[in-house]
Design a protein around this motif. Structure first.
Motif, PDB file in Angstrom:
ATOM      1  N   GLN A  80       0.798  -1.230   0.000  1.00 52.80           N
ATOM      2  CA  GLN A  80       0.000   0.000   0.000  1.00 52.80           C
ATOM      3  C   GLN A  80       0.834   1.285   0.000  1.00 52.80           C
ATOM      4  N   PRO A  81       1.902   1.388   0.814  1.00 51.83           N
ATOM      5  CA  PRO A  81       2.691   2.626   0.745  1.00 51.83           C
ATOM      6  C   PRO A  81       3.364   2.821  -0.621  1.00 51.83           C
ATOM      7  N   VAL A  82       3.736   1.743  -1.248  1.00 48.73           N
ATOM      8  CA  VAL A  82       4.350   1.834  -2.582  1.00 48.73           C
ATOM      9  C   VAL A  82       3.307   2.309  -3.582  1.00 48.73           C
ATOM     10  N   ALA A  83       2.121   1.725  -3.511  1.00 47.16           N
ATOM     11  CA  ALA A  83       1.036   2.095  -4.425  1.00 47.16           C
ATOM     12  C   ALA A  83       0.626   3.551  -4.240  1.00 47.16           C
ATOM     13  N   ALA A  84       0.694   4.048  -3.016  1.00 48.59           N
ATOM     14  CA  ALA A  84       0.249   5.404  -2.718  1.00 48.59           C
ATOM     15  C   ALA A  84       1.325   6.469  -2.979  1.00 48.59           C
ATOM     16  N   ASN A  85       2.536   6.051  -3.256  1.00 55.47           N
ATOM     17  CA  ASN A  85       3.627   7.007  -3.462  1.00 55.47           C
ATOM     18  C   ASN A  85       3.417   7.778  -4.754  1.00 55.47           C
ATOM     19  N   PRO A  86       3.248   9.097  -4.679  1.00 55.37           N
ATOM     20  CA  PRO A  86       3.001   9.875  -5.891  1.00 55.37           C
ATOM     21  C   PRO A  86       4.224  10.007  -6.795  1.00 55.37           C
ATOM     22  N   HIS A  87       5.402   9.646  -6.271  1.00 56.97           N
ATOM     23  CA  HIS A  87       6.632   9.759  -7.053  1.00 56.97           C
ATOM     24  C   HIS A  87       7.139   8.395  -7.511  1.00 56.97           C
ATOM     25  N   GLY A  88       6.406   7.345  -7.211  1.00 58.36           N
ATOM     26  CA  GLY A  88       6.860   5.997  -7.504  1.00 58.36           C
ATOM     27  C   GLY A  88       6.686   5.554  -8.938  1.00 58.36           C
ATOM     28  N   GLU A  89       5.807   6.182  -9.667  1.00 59.06           N
ATOM     29  CA  GLU A  89       5.497   5.886 -11.058  1.00 59.06           C
ATOM     30  C   GLU A  89       5.446   4.389 -11.346  1.00 59.06           C
ATOM     31  N   ALA A  90       6.485   3.806 -11.930  1.00 57.07           N
ATOM     32  CA  ALA A  90       6.439   2.395 -12.331  1.00 57.07           C
ATOM     33  C   ALA A  90       6.229   1.479 -11.129  1.00 57.07           C
ATOM     34  N   LEU A  91       6.939   1.738 -10.027  1.00 57.48           N
ATOM     35  CA  LEU A  91       6.764   0.899  -8.833  1.00 57.48           C
ATOM     36  C   LEU A  91       5.357   1.045  -8.279  1.00 57.48           C
ATOM     37  N   SER A  92       4.837   2.259  -8.306  1.00 58.83           N
ATOM     38  CA  SER A  92       3.488   2.497  -7.812  1.00 58.83           C
ATOM     39  C   SER A  92       2.467   1.728  -8.661  1.00 58.83           C
ATOM     40  N   ARG A  93       2.603   1.808  -9.969  1.00 57.24           N
ATOM     41  CA  ARG A  93       1.694   1.063 -10.855  1.00 57.24           C
ATOM     42  C   ARG A  93       1.807  -0.447 -10.607  1.00 57.24           C
ATOM     43  N   GLN A  94       3.031  -0.924 -10.458  1.00 53.65           N
ATOM     44  CA  GLN A  94       3.256  -2.350 -10.196  1.00 53.65           C
ATOM     45  C   GLN A  94       2.582  -2.756  -8.889  1.00 53.65           C
ATOM     46  N   ALA A  95       2.754  -1.956  -7.840  1.00 47.56           N
ATOM     47  CA  ALA A  95       2.149  -2.270  -6.545  1.00 47.56           C
ATOM     48  C   ALA A  95       0.628  -2.276  -6.641  1.00 47.56           C
ATOM     49  N   LYS A  96       0.064  -1.324  -7.370  1.00 44.21           N
ATOM     50  CA  LYS A  96      -1.393  -1.287  -7.542  1.00 44.21           C
ATOM     51  C   LYS A  96      -1.883  -2.542  -8.257  1.00 44.21           C
ATOM     52  N   ARG A  97      -1.164  -2.968  -9.264  1.00 42.30           N
ATOM     53  CA  ARG A  97      -1.536  -4.194  -9.982  1.00 42.30           C
ATOM     54  C   ARG A  97      -1.434  -5.417  -9.061  1.00 42.30           C
ATOM     55  N   MET A  98      -0.378  -5.447  -8.253  1.00 42.03           N
ATOM     56  CA  MET A  98      -0.190  -6.572  -7.336  1.00 42.03           C
ATOM     57  C   MET A  98      -1.305  -6.619  -6.302  1.00 42.03           C
ATOM     58  N   ILE A  99      -1.682  -5.450  -5.774  1.00 39.84           N
ATOM     59  CA  ILE A  99      -2.773  -5.393  -4.791  1.00 39.84           C
ATOM     60  C   ILE A  99      -4.069  -5.881  -5.434  1.00 39.84           C
ATOM     61  N   ALA A 100      -4.355  -5.417  -6.645  1.00 41.80           N
ATOM     62  CA  ALA A 100      -5.580  -5.847  -7.340  1.00 41.80           C
ATOM     63  C   ALA A 100      -5.561  -7.357  -7.555  1.00 41.80           C
ATOM     64  N   PHE A 101      -4.400  -7.903  -7.876  1.00 43.48           N
ATOM     65  CA  PHE A 101      -4.266  -9.350  -8.080  1.00 43.48           C
ATOM     66  C   PHE A 101      -4.522 -10.112  -6.778  1.00 43.48           C
TER      67      PHE A 101
END
Length: 168
Positions: free
Chosen positions: A117-138
């Protein structure tokens, strides 16, 4: 590696030299004729670093990376070390992502989502943030206590946009 060896000859407790030696040995192990022996030598540098600083994130991370590089399933102490390293270095988003991928294999789905969740919520994470969001959804909807493999996740195909909608 020669510089690291010289530094260690002067001071066997030089942590920076041990880190550099480990990096050089692991890079060389991939190209070695006898990879197993080369990785075993690299592991000695990691073990020396872990003896000096048993709770330092580098040593904890290097331990699990060594097993993964050899294609081994990391033993539980190495897995626990990765989780401990992430707690000690909460600013390391890549490390949090690794923990988020590790925990579901142990059936700890809720803890994995919490790590991501902190990775997904990071506004500066870009690729990592997108990856984390996909992983959470999975992971959402996967039962707690049942090991989850990310093989299907990586086979899914298109990356999703930050809002979760499939791209292009």
């Amino acid at each position: 590696m020669a510089a690291a060896d010289r530094a260690l000859a002067i001071d066997p407790t030089a942590k920076g030299a041990l880190k550099q030696k480990r990096l050089a040995l692991f890079a060389a192990a991939d190209k070695a004729e006898d990879e197993r022996a080369a990785y075993a030598k690299a592991d000695q540098a990691v073990a020396a670093l872990n003896r000096l600083e048993p709770d330092h994130p580098y040593g904890l991370i290097y331990t699990i990376q060594g097993h993964i590089a050899r294609g081994e399933i990391p033993p539980q102490p190495a897995r626990n070390g990765l989780v401990r390293a992430a707690k000690q270095a909460p600013f390391d988003l890549g490390l949090a992502l690794q923990v988020g991928q590790l925990l579901p294999s142990e059936g700890a789905v809720a803890a994995a989502i919490g790590a991501l969740q902190p990775v997904a919520a990071n506004p500066h994470g870009e690729a990592l943030s997108r990856q984390a969001k996909r992983m959470i959804a999975f992971l959402q909807g996967k039962p707690e206590g049942v090991p989850v493999s990310f093989a299907a996740f990586y086979a899914e195909g298109p990356e999703t946009a930050p809002d979760g909608a499939p791209q292009g």
